[in-house]
Design an enzyme around this catalytic site. Structure first.
Site, PDB file in Angstrom:
ATOM      1  N   ASP A  47      -9.486  -8.027  -3.579  1.00 13.77           N
ATOM      2  CA  ASP A  47      -9.296  -6.828  -2.768  1.00 13.77           C
ATOM      3  C   ASP A  47      -9.576  -5.610  -3.646  1.00 13.77           C
ATOM      4  OD1 ASP A  47      -7.984  -5.540  -0.250  1.00 13.77           O
ATOM      5  OD2 ASP A  47      -7.025  -4.557  -1.950  1.00 13.77           O
ATOM      6  N   TYR A  52     -10.339   2.730  -5.983  1.00 14.58           N
ATOM      7  CA  TYR A  52      -9.736   2.088  -7.169  1.00 14.58           C
ATOM      8  C   TYR A  52     -10.617   2.202  -8.415  1.00 14.58           C
ATOM      9  CZ  TYR A  52      -6.932  -0.406  -3.635  1.00 14.58           C
ATOM     10  OH  TYR A  52      -6.140  -0.732  -2.575  1.00 14.58           O
ATOM     11  N   LYS A  77     -12.997  -0.815   0.764  1.00 14.58           N
ATOM     12  CA  LYS A  77     -12.461   0.129   1.764  1.00 14.58           C
ATOM     13  C   LYS A  77     -13.145   1.489   1.673  1.00 14.58           C
ATOM     14  CE  LYS A  77      -8.042  -2.067   0.726  1.00 14.58           C
ATOM     15  NZ  LYS A  77      -7.952  -2.246  -0.730  1.00 14.58           N
ATOM     16  N   HIS A 110      -9.509   2.856   4.783  1.00  6.83           N
ATOM     17  CA  HIS A 110      -8.356   2.808   3.865  1.00  6.83           C
ATOM     18  C   HIS A 110      -7.090   3.444   4.462  1.00  6.83           C
ATOM     19  CE1 HIS A 110      -7.792   2.305  -0.734  1.00  6.83           C
ATOM     20  NE2 HIS A 110      -6.637   2.180  -0.146  1.00  6.83           N
TER      21      HIS A 110
HETATM   22  N1  LIG Z   1      -4.514  -0.535   1.261  1.00  5.31           N
HETATM   23  C1  LIG Z   1      -3.767   0.217   0.507  1.00  5.31           C
HETATM   24  O1  LIG Z   1      -3.505   1.385   0.802  1.00  5.31           O
HETATM   25  C2  LIG Z   1      -3.215  -0.352  -0.764  1.00  5.31           C
HETATM   26  C3  LIG Z   1      -2.209   0.351  -1.464  1.00  5.31           C
HETATM   27  C4  LIG Z   1      -1.718  -0.238  -2.632  1.00  5.31           C
HETATM   28  C5  LIG Z   1      -2.195  -1.465  -3.061  1.00  5.31           C
HETATM   29  N2  LIG Z   1      -3.192  -2.113  -2.357  1.00  5.31           N
HETATM   30  C6  LIG Z   1      -3.723  -3.438  -2.794  1.00  5.31           C
HETATM   31  O2  LIG Z   1      -2.637  -4.342  -2.949  1.00  5.31           O
HETATM   32  C7  LIG Z   1      -2.688  -4.873  -4.282  1.00  5.31           C
HETATM   33  C8  LIG Z   1      -1.295  -5.236  -4.774  1.00  5.31           C
HETATM   34  O3  LIG Z   1      -0.419  -4.140  -4.710  1.00  5.31           O
HETATM   35  P1  LIG Z   1       0.192  -3.427  -5.990  1.00  5.31           P
HETATM   36  O4  LIG Z   1      -0.720  -3.619  -7.131  1.00  5.31           O
HETATM   37  O5  LIG Z   1       0.550  -2.057  -5.575  1.00  5.31           O
HETATM   38  O6  LIG Z   1       1.594  -4.139  -6.206  1.00  5.31           O
HETATM   39  P2  LIG Z   1       2.175  -5.632  -6.372  1.00  5.31           P
HETATM   40  O7  LIG Z   1       1.106  -6.643  -6.358  1.00  5.31           O
HETATM   41  O8  LIG Z   1       3.309  -5.733  -5.408  1.00  5.31           O
HETATM   42  O9  LIG Z   1       2.835  -5.531  -7.806  1.00  5.31           O
HETATM   43  C9  LIG Z   1       2.082  -5.478  -8.978  1.00  5.31           C
HETATM   44  C10 LIG Z   1       3.067  -5.363 -10.125  1.00  5.31           C
HETATM   45  O10 LIG Z   1       3.860  -6.551 -10.187  1.00  5.31           O
HETATM   46  C11 LIG Z   1       3.726  -7.141 -11.470  1.00  5.31           C
HETATM   47  N3  LIG Z   1       3.709  -8.603 -11.298  1.00  5.31           N
HETATM   48  C12 LIG Z   1       2.703  -9.370 -10.854  1.00  5.31           C
HETATM   49  N4  LIG Z   1       3.066 -10.673 -10.808  1.00  5.31           N
HETATM   50  C13 LIG Z   1       4.344 -10.719 -11.261  1.00  5.31           C
HETATM   51  C14 LIG Z   1       5.268 -11.767 -11.447  1.00  5.31           C
HETATM   52  N5  LIG Z   1       4.951 -13.029 -11.165  1.00  5.31           N
HETATM   53  N6  LIG Z   1       6.503 -11.467 -11.928  1.00  5.31           N
HETATM   54  C15 LIG Z   1       6.829 -10.191 -12.221  1.00  5.31           C
HETATM   55  N7  LIG Z   1       6.005  -9.139 -12.059  1.00  5.31           N
HETATM   56  C16 LIG Z   1       4.761  -9.406 -11.560  1.00  5.31           C
HETATM   57  C17 LIG Z   1       2.448  -6.590 -12.051  1.00  5.31           C
HETATM   58  O11 LIG Z   1       2.569  -6.495 -13.459  1.00  5.31           O
HETATM   59  P3  LIG Z   1       1.373  -6.780 -14.467  1.00  5.31           P
HETATM   60  O12 LIG Z   1       0.129  -6.212 -13.871  1.00  5.31           O
HETATM   61  O13 LIG Z   1       1.819  -6.105 -15.721  1.00  5.31           O
HETATM   62  O14 LIG Z   1       1.283  -8.279 -14.613  1.00  5.31           O
HETATM   63  C18 LIG Z   1       2.392  -5.192 -11.447  1.00  5.31           C
HETATM   64  O15 LIG Z   1       3.183  -4.300 -12.198  1.00  5.31           O
HETATM   65  C19 LIG Z   1      -3.368  -3.759  -5.079  1.00  5.31           C
HETATM   66  O16 LIG Z   1      -3.821  -4.201  -6.334  1.00  5.31           O
HETATM   67  C20 LIG Z   1      -4.465  -3.358  -4.130  1.00  5.31           C
HETATM   68  O17 LIG Z   1      -5.528  -4.296  -4.165  1.00  5.31           O
HETATM   69  C21 LIG Z   1      -3.685  -1.572  -1.217  1.00  5.31           C
END
Ligand SMILES: NC(=O)c1ccc[n+]([C@@H]2O[C@H](COP(=O)([O-])OP(=O)(O)OC[C@H]3O[C@@H](n4cnc5c(N)ncnc54)[C@H](OP(=O)(O)O)[C@@H]3O)[C@@H](O)[C@H]2O)c1
Length: 285
Positions: A47, A52, A77, A110
């Site tokens: 994704d 990004y 997006k 987005h």
């Molecule tokens: N459409 C939208 O508006 C939108 C908005 C936000 C995000 N997104 C998408 O959604 C994806 C995921 O969301 P996100 O990056 O905001 O948050 P997330 O996936 O909920 O959380 C990522 C965080 O959790 C940590 N983590 C990952 N696996 C873990 C585990 N097993 N145990 C403990 N901590 C863990 C990561 O740390 P480390 O990286 O240090 O391992 C990072 O700090 C994004 O990368 C993006 O592609 C879309």
């Protein structure tokens, strides 16, 4: 679903893996290593978004893996400042160039509003969606959808456009499940995807999440991802180390009981990012 590359079928027949890898902030400087590591860990669904800045890293990682493009499911997006009929078409060309591919598997708008006070958001969404419909019909994108759209935003598209959205990507995790959006999407055959499925770590220490993680003998992260899976929502976790990338795939060997699912669905709001399409971003402690 038995493994990360088992698929749901979208309303137009396209198959989509049940877990994807999130690439927001998944690259450091000029470095595609994290995304390459995710490929090595087994992820095939990535994704990304023009916003990004990781599209070119996804391309580099795929190239270096030696695995064929067709084996991947790539989502990108249209960002807020790329919306509108002509601008969207140009945005896709840039995205395809960055990703070094001639098609996307899924293309999303987005956000429904560039800013919460955008007066012309309805017209802007319609113009953007019309471009997406054409890109879809031309075969440049295999499926089209939305992100951060609430039911009233989706209804505007449905009323004025031809092709129904196939996906809606929203913030979703224990403590913020947006049940009204889920219900609307289910009733309209729109598959929901979870951004921040771990609440960007904000929910991992919550009392209920840790209680249930202990009960099922899993980490809080695995519990959150299994919760999404059992809700029929595609989680898109982002991680930076191989250990976590693998841990986040290990969600097929346990089942959250119905009563515990209800507890997670009805817990008080927690871990919300503060983002809402119709409001100025809330700054939370
Ligand atoms: N459409 C939208 O508006 C939108 C908005 C936000 C995000 N997104 C998408 O959604 C994806 C995921 O969301 P996100 O990056 O905001 O948050 P997330 O996936 O909920 O959380 C990522 C965080 O959790 C940590 N983590 C990952 N696996 C873990 C585990 N097993 N145990 C403990 N901590 C863990 C990561 O740390 P480390 O990286 O240090 O391992 C990072 O700090 C994004 O990368 C993006 O592609 C879309």
């Amino acid at each position: 679903m038995k493994s990360i590359n088992d698929c749901y079928t979208l309303s137009n027949g396209v198959e989509i893996p049940c877990i994807g890898f999130g690439t927001y902030k998944a690259a450091e400087k000029d470095n595609a290593d994290i995304i390459r590591m995710a490929i090595d860990a087994g992820y095939r669904y990535f994704d990304t978004a023009s916003f990004y800045g990781t599209e070119s890293f996804v391309a580099k990682a795929i190239e270096s893996s030696g695995i064929k493009r067709e084996k991947f499911f790539l989502t990108s997006k249209v960002w807020k400042d790329e919306m509108g009929y002509e601008a969207t078409k140009k945005a896709l060309e840039r995205t395809l160039w960055n990703l070094k591919t001639d098609y996307l598997d899924l293309y999303l708008i987005h956000w429904p509003l560039p800013t919460p006070d955008s007066k012309d958001w309805k017209e802007l969404d319609i113009a953007t969606w019309k471009a997406m419909e054409e890109l879809y019909k031309e075969g440049k994108v295999r499926a089209i959808g939305l992100s951060n759209f609430l039911p009233h935003h989706i209804m505007n598209i449905q009323k004025n456009c031809e092709v129904e959205p196939m996906v809606n990507q929203i913030e979703f995790h224990p403590g913020y499940t947006q049940e009204a959006v889920l219900r609307f999407c289910r009733e309209n055959d729109i598959l929901v995807q979870a951004w921040s499925p771990l609440g960007r770590q904000r929910v991992l220490k919550d009392a209920l999440v840790t209680e249930l993680a202990e009960k099922y003998q899993v980490s809080s992260a695995r519990l959150c991802l299994r919760f999404a899976l059992q809700k029929g929502v595609i989680p898109l976790p982002k991680a930076s180390a191989m250990e976590r990338m693998k841990e986040n795939q290990d969600i097929f060997s346990f089942n959250i009981e119905e009563t515990d699912m209800y507890r997670l669905e009805t817990m008080p709001q927690t871990g919300w990012s503060g983002e809402h399409p119709d409001r100025v971003r809330m700054v939370l402690n």
